[in-house]
Design an enzyme around this catalytic site. Structure first.
Site, PDB file in Angstrom:
ATOM      1  N   CYS A   1       0.811  -1.223   0.000  1.00 12.95           N
ATOM      2  CA  CYS A   1       0.000   0.000   0.000  1.00 12.95           C
ATOM      3  C   CYS A   1       0.849   1.280   0.000  1.00 12.95           C
ATOM      4  O   CYS A   1       0.560   2.230  -0.748  1.00 12.95           O
ATOM      5  CB  CYS A   1      -0.948  -0.005   1.196  1.00 12.95           C
ATOM      6  SG  CYS A   1      -0.224  -0.642   2.710  1.00 12.95           S
TER       7      CYS A   1
ATOM      8  N   ASN B   1      -5.177   3.425   1.981  1.00 11.16           N
ATOM      9  CA  ASN B   1      -4.388   2.188   1.857  1.00 11.16           C
ATOM     10  C   ASN B   1      -5.246   0.980   1.530  1.00 11.16           C
ATOM     11  O   ASN B   1      -4.788   0.037   0.885  1.00 11.16           O
ATOM     12  CB  ASN B   1      -3.619   1.926   3.159  1.00 11.16           C
ATOM     13  CG  ASN B   1      -4.489   2.028   4.391  1.00 11.16           C
ATOM     14  OD1 ASN B   1      -4.998   3.113   4.714  1.00 11.16           O
ATOM     15  ND2 ASN B   1      -4.689   0.926   5.076  1.00 11.16           N
TER      16      ASN B   1
ATOM     17  N   LYS C   1      10.028  -3.497   1.448  1.00  7.24           N
ATOM     18  CA  LYS C   1       9.001  -3.595   0.391  1.00  7.24           C
ATOM     19  C   LYS C   1       8.975  -2.308  -0.426  1.00  7.24           C
ATOM     20  O   LYS C   1       8.994  -2.340  -1.656  1.00  7.24           O
ATOM     21  CB  LYS C   1       7.613  -3.825   1.015  1.00  7.24           C
ATOM     22  CG  LYS C   1       7.420  -5.189   1.620  1.00  7.24           C
ATOM     23  CD  LYS C   1       6.050  -5.287   2.299  1.00  7.24           C
ATOM     24  CE  LYS C   1       5.965  -6.518   3.181  1.00  7.24           C
ATOM     25  NZ  LYS C   1       4.719  -6.619   3.931  1.00  7.24           N
TER      26      LYS C   1
ATOM     27  N   HIS D   1      -2.924   6.231   4.411  1.00  7.91           N
ATOM     28  CA  HIS D   1      -1.504   6.421   4.716  1.00  7.91           C
ATOM     29  C   HIS D   1      -1.049   7.756   4.125  1.00  7.91           C
ATOM     30  O   HIS D   1      -1.527   8.166   3.052  1.00  7.91           O
ATOM     31  CB  HIS D   1      -0.649   5.329   4.041  1.00  7.91           C
ATOM     32  CG  HIS D   1      -0.838   3.941   4.586  1.00  7.91           C
ATOM     33  ND1 HIS D   1      -1.604   3.629   5.678  1.00  7.91           N
ATOM     34  CD2 HIS D   1      -0.306   2.758   4.156  1.00  7.91           C
ATOM     35  CE1 HIS D   1      -1.550   2.318   5.902  1.00  7.91           C
ATOM     36  NE2 HIS D   1      -0.779   1.768   4.978  1.00  7.91           N
TER      37      HIS D   1
HETATM   38  N1  LIG Z   1      -4.793  -3.617   5.036  1.00  7.99           N
HETATM   39  C1  LIG Z   1      -4.106  -2.985   4.101  1.00  7.99           C
HETATM   40  O1  LIG Z   1      -4.007  -1.740   4.037  1.00  7.99           O
HETATM   41  C2  LIG Z   1      -3.404  -3.754   3.049  1.00  7.99           C
HETATM   42  C3  LIG Z   1      -2.866  -3.056   1.980  1.00  7.99           C
HETATM   43  C4  LIG Z   1      -2.206  -3.728   0.985  1.00  7.99           C
HETATM   44  C5  LIG Z   1      -2.083  -5.094   1.066  1.00  7.99           C
HETATM   45  N2  LIG Z   1      -2.606  -5.774   2.124  1.00  7.99           N
HETATM   46  C6  LIG Z   1      -2.477  -7.224   2.137  1.00  7.99           C
HETATM   47  O2  LIG Z   1      -3.756  -7.772   1.827  1.00  7.99           O
HETATM   48  C7  LIG Z   1      -3.925  -9.026   2.518  1.00  7.99           C
HETATM   49  C8  LIG Z   1      -5.184  -8.982   3.371  1.00  7.99           C
HETATM   50  O3  LIG Z   1      -5.022  -7.972   4.361  1.00  7.99           O
HETATM   51  P1  LIG Z   1      -6.207  -7.595   5.384  1.00  7.99           P
HETATM   52  O4  LIG Z   1      -5.725  -6.365   6.025  1.00  7.99           O
HETATM   53  O5  LIG Z   1      -7.526  -7.621   4.719  1.00  7.99           O
HETATM   54  O6  LIG Z   1      -6.137  -8.865   6.405  1.00  7.99           O
HETATM   55  P2  LIG Z   1      -7.209  -9.341   7.476  1.00  7.99           P
HETATM   56  O7  LIG Z   1      -8.170  -8.256   7.808  1.00  7.99           O
HETATM   57  O8  LIG Z   1      -6.412  -9.951   8.577  1.00  7.99           O
HETATM   58  O9  LIG Z   1      -8.033 -10.526   6.723  1.00  7.99           O
HETATM   59  C9  LIG Z   1      -7.412 -11.709   6.279  1.00  7.99           C
HETATM   60  C10 LIG Z   1      -8.430 -12.630   5.588  1.00  7.99           C
HETATM   61  O10 LIG Z   1      -7.718 -13.710   4.993  1.00  7.99           O
HETATM   62  C11 LIG Z   1      -8.363 -14.947   5.266  1.00  7.99           C
HETATM   63  N3  LIG Z   1      -7.344 -15.993   5.261  1.00  7.99           N
HETATM   64  C12 LIG Z   1      -6.192 -16.040   5.968  1.00  7.99           C
HETATM   65  N4  LIG Z   1      -5.504 -17.184   5.696  1.00  7.99           N
HETATM   66  C13 LIG Z   1      -6.243 -17.867   4.781  1.00  7.99           C
HETATM   67  C14 LIG Z   1      -6.084 -19.119   4.120  1.00  7.99           C
HETATM   68  N5  LIG Z   1      -5.021 -19.889   4.324  1.00  7.99           N
HETATM   69  N6  LIG Z   1      -7.042 -19.509   3.248  1.00  7.99           N
HETATM   70  C15 LIG Z   1      -8.131 -18.734   3.018  1.00  7.99           C
HETATM   71  N7  LIG Z   1      -8.352 -17.540   3.633  1.00  7.99           N
HETATM   72  C16 LIG Z   1      -7.420 -17.117   4.512  1.00  7.99           C
HETATM   73  C17 LIG Z   1      -9.010 -14.733   6.616  1.00  7.99           C
HETATM   74  O11 LIG Z   1     -10.062 -15.654   6.741  1.00  7.99           O
HETATM   75  P3  LIG Z   1     -11.045 -15.699   8.017  1.00  7.99           P
HETATM   76  O12 LIG Z   1     -11.902 -14.456   7.912  1.00  7.99           O
HETATM   77  O13 LIG Z   1     -11.825 -16.941   7.810  1.00  7.99           O
HETATM   78  O14 LIG Z   1     -10.157 -15.706   9.229  1.00  7.99           O
HETATM   79  C18 LIG Z   1      -9.475 -13.260   6.499  1.00  7.99           C
HETATM   80  O15 LIG Z   1     -10.758 -13.200   5.900  1.00  7.99           O
HETATM   81  C19 LIG Z   1      -2.624  -9.236   3.308  1.00  7.99           C
HETATM   82  O16 LIG Z   1      -1.752 -10.027   2.540  1.00  7.99           O
HETATM   83  C20 LIG Z   1      -2.077  -7.837   3.466  1.00  7.99           C
HETATM   84  O17 LIG Z   1      -0.696  -7.825   3.641  1.00  7.99           O
HETATM   85  C21 LIG Z   1      -3.274  -5.146   3.111  1.00  7.99           C
END
Ligand SMILES: NC(=O)c1ccc[n+]([C@@H]2O[C@H](COP(=O)([O-])OP(=O)(O)OC[C@H]3O[C@@H](n4cnc5c(N)ncnc54)[C@H](OP(=O)(O)O)[C@@H]3O)[C@@H](O)[C@H]2O)c1
Length: 355
Positions: A145, A333, A231, A260
């Site tokens: 992000c 972000n 990153k 951000h």
């Molecule tokens: N937040 C940001 O600003 C941002 C920005 C850029 C990139 N990202 C990236 O985007 C991704 C998601 O981030 P987030 O912030 O949305 O995370 P989050 O709120 O922690 O949500 C993670 C989700 O992934 C699911 N999950 C985890 N392991 C899994 C598996 N093995 N198989 C299937 N589903 C699985 C979880 O399922 P359950 O609901 O069933 O637990 C949950 O729904 C990450 O890789 C993060 O680094 C995030």
């Protein structure tokens, strides 16, 4: 039960795609909203996560399925928004999805630096993505992000006058650490207001009334820097096609819910005037010039959370470096830094008839 998108008249004749979404946390939830808001031509949105249940997103109920190999059957495009690492969604399921014939657009960090994986910000390097896909790539990575938000303005300048060096200090909202971190900031705000003790879980320290100068763990290949700082460094080089670009950054978590902000100091091959920079930013796609210091006008997270564009302001000559420019940017972000950028990549696949 899957929910089907009823396209409006404008999209009736357009080809429809079966879209998968793995992960329904902060980013996955926003992806559904973005797909709907942009009327993405989806005949199906199949939501997968670690366990089966119903989730209500923007008033619509989605039946979430537990992710299994057969869950990817028949999908055209799969957006991955799961956690990173060996037990994370893309490492466990990314190859399964491409083997079943889908294009994968992954939000995590696991594959971004692989040579055969395009790392894409559509406004900047969609042509590079197309060239790699035509050579056989089916797995596409969404950048970090902070990388996306930093590069939206800088890449527009780099196209006119090559970038030579960049330093960045980020001010990153808690939503960058997922759904649990957003809840933790809300809980701690109440606890601090009531004079109660806080119990940090999502971060190593209390985040309310504090800033934390660490995002991610130490990066052994870059002594003294964190994984988040690495990153921003390596991804910027890959996206700009500038492998020797000198970059250094400090990534800081701040008690802000969404968006951000980044303070950037950059030097270019030739000098820029402030007016030239403003003109380039005014015309660049996906960015918005918000720059009037005497009137206290500049981009701030409170204004850019929930927006698609990245705001750019505080543009000035940096007198500490030859051909130096300083600027400040703010961007959501979860939207441009993740969900929106991923959906824009999917739209680019359709526009270029790659899918
Ligand atoms: N937040 C940001 O600003 C941002 C920005 C850029 C990139 N990202 C990236 O985007 C991704 C998601 O981030 P987030 O912030 O949305 O995370 P989050 O709120 O922690 O949500 C993670 C989700 O992934 C699911 N999950 C985890 N392991 C899994 C598996 N093995 N198989 C299937 N589903 C699985 C979880 O399922 P359950 O609901 O069933 O637990 C949950 O729904 C990450 O890789 C993060 O680094 C995030």
């Amino acid at each position: 039960m899957h929910l089907f998108f009823t396209p409006n008249r404008e999209f009736e004749k357009m080809k429809q795609y079966k879209v998968g979404l793995v992960g329904i946390g902060a980013v996955g939830t926003e992806m559904i909203k973005v797909l709907r808001q942009r009327q993405f031509p989806a005949s199906e949105i199949r939501v997968l996560a670690t366990r089966e249940r119903d989730e209500v997103i923007a008033g619509e109920t989605f039946h979430v399925l537990e992710t299994k190999p057969e869950s990817f059957e028949g999908l055209d495009i799969v957006l991955f928004a799961g956690t990173e690492g060996s037990k994370g969604a893309s490492k466990m399921w990314g190859k399964v999805a491409t083997d079943k014939g889908a294009f994968v657009i992954d939000n995590g960090d696991d594959f971004r630096m692989h040579d055969d994986v395009p790392l894409v910000i559509p406004e900047i390097n969609a042509d590079d993505m197309e060239a790699m896909i035509r050579k056989g790539s089916r797995f596409i990575a969404n950048p970090n992000c902070s990388t996306i938000i930093t590069l939206m303005g800088i890449a527009a300048l780099h196209r006119v006058n090559p970038l030579r060096h960049m330093t960045a200090v980020t001010f990153q909202s808690v939503s960058g650490a997922g759904r649990a971190a957003i809840e933790e900031l809300g809980t701690q705000m109440k606890q601090v207001a009531n004079g109660e003790a806080t119990e940090p879980k999502a971060f190593a320290h209390q985040i309310v009334a504090n800033v934390i100068p660490q995002i991610g763990g130490p990066k052994p290949e870059m002594p003294g820097f964190t994984t988040e700082e690495a990153k921003l460094t390596f991804e910027s080089r890959k996206i700009l096609g500038a492998p020797n670009l000198r970059i250094a950054c400090t990534c800081v978590r701040v008690p802000v819910f969404y968006a951000h902000s980044i303070a950037v100091h950059a030097t270019f091959e030739r000098p820029f005037t402030v007016e030239e920079v403003r003109e380039i930013i005014r015309k660049a796609p996906g960015v918005e010039l918000v720059d009037d210091l005497p009137s206290a006008v500049y981009p701030m997270p409170k204004d850019f959370g929930g927006k698609d564009n990245v705001g750019i302001g505080r543009i000035r000559i940096d007198p500490s470096e030859e051909n130096g420019i300083a600027l400040w940017c703010s961007g959501d972000n979860i939207r441009k830094g993740a969900a929106l950028n991923a959906v824009q990549i999917a739209e680019e696949l359709i526009k270029r008839e790659l899918v």
